[in-house]
Enzyme design. Structure first.
Site, short mmCIF file in Angstrom:
data_model
loop_
_atom_site.label_atom_id
_atom_site.label_comp_id
_atom_site.label_asym_id
_atom_site.label_seq_id
_atom_site.Cartn_x
_atom_site.Cartn_y
_atom_site.Cartn_z
N GLN A 169 1.15 -1.13 -0.01
CA GLN A 169 0.12 -0.17 0.04
C GLN A 169 1.15 1.10 0.39
O GLN A 169 0.58 2.05 -0.61
CB GLN A 169 -1.19 0.31 1.15
CG GLN A 169 -1.73 -0.99 1.02
CD GLN A 169 -2.60 -0.94 2.28
OE1 GLN A 169 -3.04 -0.05 2.77
NE2 GLN A 169 -3.75 -1.61 2.45
N ASP A 317 -1.90 -11.21 4.11
CA ASP A 317 -3.00 -12.06 4.43
C ASP A 317 -3.75 -13.00 4.85
O ASP A 317 -4.53 -13.06 5.22
CB ASP A 317 -4.16 -10.54 3.16
CG ASP A 317 -3.98 -9.66 2.87
OD1 ASP A 317 -3.97 -8.87 3.64
OD2 ASP A 317 -3.91 -8.75 1.82
N ARG A 390 -11.74 -10.87 7.09
CA ARG A 390 -10.52 -11.90 7.21
C ARG A 390 -10.95 -13.11 8.90
O ARG A 390 -10.70 -14.37 9.10
CB ARG A 390 -9.63 -12.03 7.03
CG ARG A 390 -9.18 -10.86 5.94
CD ARG A 390 -8.18 -11.60 4.52
NE ARG A 390 -7.62 -10.24 3.87
CZ ARG A 390 -7.77 -10.28 2.56
NH1 ARG A 390 -8.50 -11.65 2.57
NH2 ARG A 390 -8.12 -9.34 1.86
#
EC number: 2.5.1.19
Length: 432
Positions: A169, A317, A390
């Site tokens: 990011q 992730d 998640r």
């Protein structure tokens, strides 16, 4: 987010599925198509809550965006004809939207305010703001670290910058800002992170060169951008939940089609192979964003694993669901070098250990990861996603290890990245 969902799914899981389009690539496709003049069509995108926030923001900037069945049609006047928004640009729960747009908007000569939900308001933004200011950006935030971010017109300079964190990011925010500079920029990564921004710049005709951990952009690169149709592969981060579900559920045999296996994202496949899980990639495409059909079968007696170093950004992730997988290994597994988990939607080191701990699994949080012991689903409890998509899906997969239903609070958080997650899981149960 307040709803409570009862999960009562039993194996074996059998069948063939596709997962929604890749979230990272959908965001970037919307951004690049909006910057380009003309019409671009994005096929098989993810239309979860995060990506919808990105769409709404570009609509406020004057881009015409239509949602059709399994596609997004972007008809843009081009970056130099964007209009100043007369309201706050709301990014919801999306860190990708917030951080990437902090860079992109810094070069657009617009007055903008970026703000998200309560979770985004707790996530650090100085990691983006500091290097953007070195490029000349006029960007401020609460305590110089938190949203809302106020962005004012500024002249963007090139930068030679060594990343302080392994964050796609942050890297992408700088790359988007660099498009508007009269100078070239060179960014050196700490560790190689997902490279979708780089591969997609090339597909939208933006010149960029990559040598190892060094990425170089050209002066006035934005002038080269061209509208482009783009096909979004299935999201490996979403596929990860089904990969683990099949590995830990006796009798399971599933195939997930059209999954993106970009080598900067496919760490979970490497980790499963290290654990000697039964997984294979079929029908591999040879492109800048390769795809495959992933076949996974139940695997008892998984080997414990040490997850550290370069592989961590390639599976960042997926680490919560990988942690669940490690509870089913034959020995103690360790996750290290994963400090980035602390600044996700929740502190995923703590939330993974806490929520699985409520169910009897044995995980010890550390400063940079987890120590995971072989353990079982020993007790029933009501658990909570804590608004983290998640974590919610990881807990749903954990329920497969119990013969009792599991209640998960705030389960609608899964809609951030995977609308239709539970029906897809039930489909495999029914086929089994």
């Amino acid at each position: 987010m307040s709803n409570e969902q009862m999960i009562d799914i039993k194996g074996p899981l059998i069948g063939e599925i596709e997962v929604p389009g890749d979230k990272s690539m959908t965001h970037r496709a919307i951004m690049l198509a909006s910057l380009a003049t003309g019409q671009s069509t994005i096929y098989k995108p993810l239309l979860g809550e995060d990506c919808l926030r990105t769409i709404e923001i570009f609509k406020l900037l004057g881009v015409n965006i239509e949602l059709a069945e399994e596609k997004i049609i972007v008809d843009s006047p081009g970056y130099n004809k964007f209009k100043t928004p007369h309201q706050t640009l709301y990014t919801g729960n999306s860190g990708t939207t917030t951080r990437l747009l902090a860079g992109l908007l810094s070069g657009l000569n617009l007055n903008c305010v970026l703000s998200g939900d309560a979770s985004i308001g707790k996530r650090p933004m100085d990691r983006v703001m500091k290097p953007l200011r070195l490029m000349g950006a006029n960007i401020t935030g609460i305590d110089d670290n938190f949203t809302p971010l106020i962005i004012k017109p500024a002249s963007i300079n090139g930068i030679t910058y060594k990343m302080e964190v392994a964050s796609a990011q942050v890297k992408s925010a700088l790359l988007f800002a660099s498009l508007f500079s009269n100078d070239s920029s060179k960014i050196t990564e700490l560790d190689v992170s997902r490279n979708h921004t780089e591969t997609m710049f090339e597909q939208f005709n933006i010149p960029i060169s990559i040598s190892g951990k060094e990425i170089t952009t050209q002066p006035n690169a934005i002038e080269h951008i061209k509208a482009k149709d783009f096909y979004v592969p299935g999201d490996i981060s979403s596929a990860a939940f089904f990969i683990v579900a099949a590995l830990i559920t006796p009798g399971s045999d599933i195939t997930i089609h059209n999954v993106g296996i970009n080598p900067t994202r496919s760490g979970i496949i490497d980790i499963v192979k290290q654990m000697e899980g039964n997984i294979e990639c079929l029908n591999i495409t040879d492109t800048s964003e390769p795809t495959a059909s992933i076949r996974v079968k139940y695997t008892p007696n998984l080997k414990p694993v040490l997850i550290e170093g370069d592989i961590v950004p390639k599976a960042i992730d997926e680490l919560p669901i990988i942690a669940l997988l490690c509870t089913q290994a034959s020995g103690t597994s360790i996750i290290k070098d994963a400090e980035e988990l602390k600044v996700k939607e929740t502190n995923r080191i703590d939330t993974t250990a806490d929520m699985l701990g409520l169910l009897g699994f044995e995980l010890q949080p550390t400063d940079d990861g987890l120590i995971i012991h072989p353990s079982e689903f020993k007790k029933s409890a009501t658990v909570d996603s804590l608004t983290d998509h998640r974590i919610g899906m990881m807990l749903a997969i954990a329920s497969l290890l119990s013969d009792k239903p599991l209640n998960i609070r705030q389960f609608d958080a899964v809609n951030v990245s995977f609308p239709g997650f539970l029906p897809k899981l039930m489909l495999l149960e029914n086929e089994g």
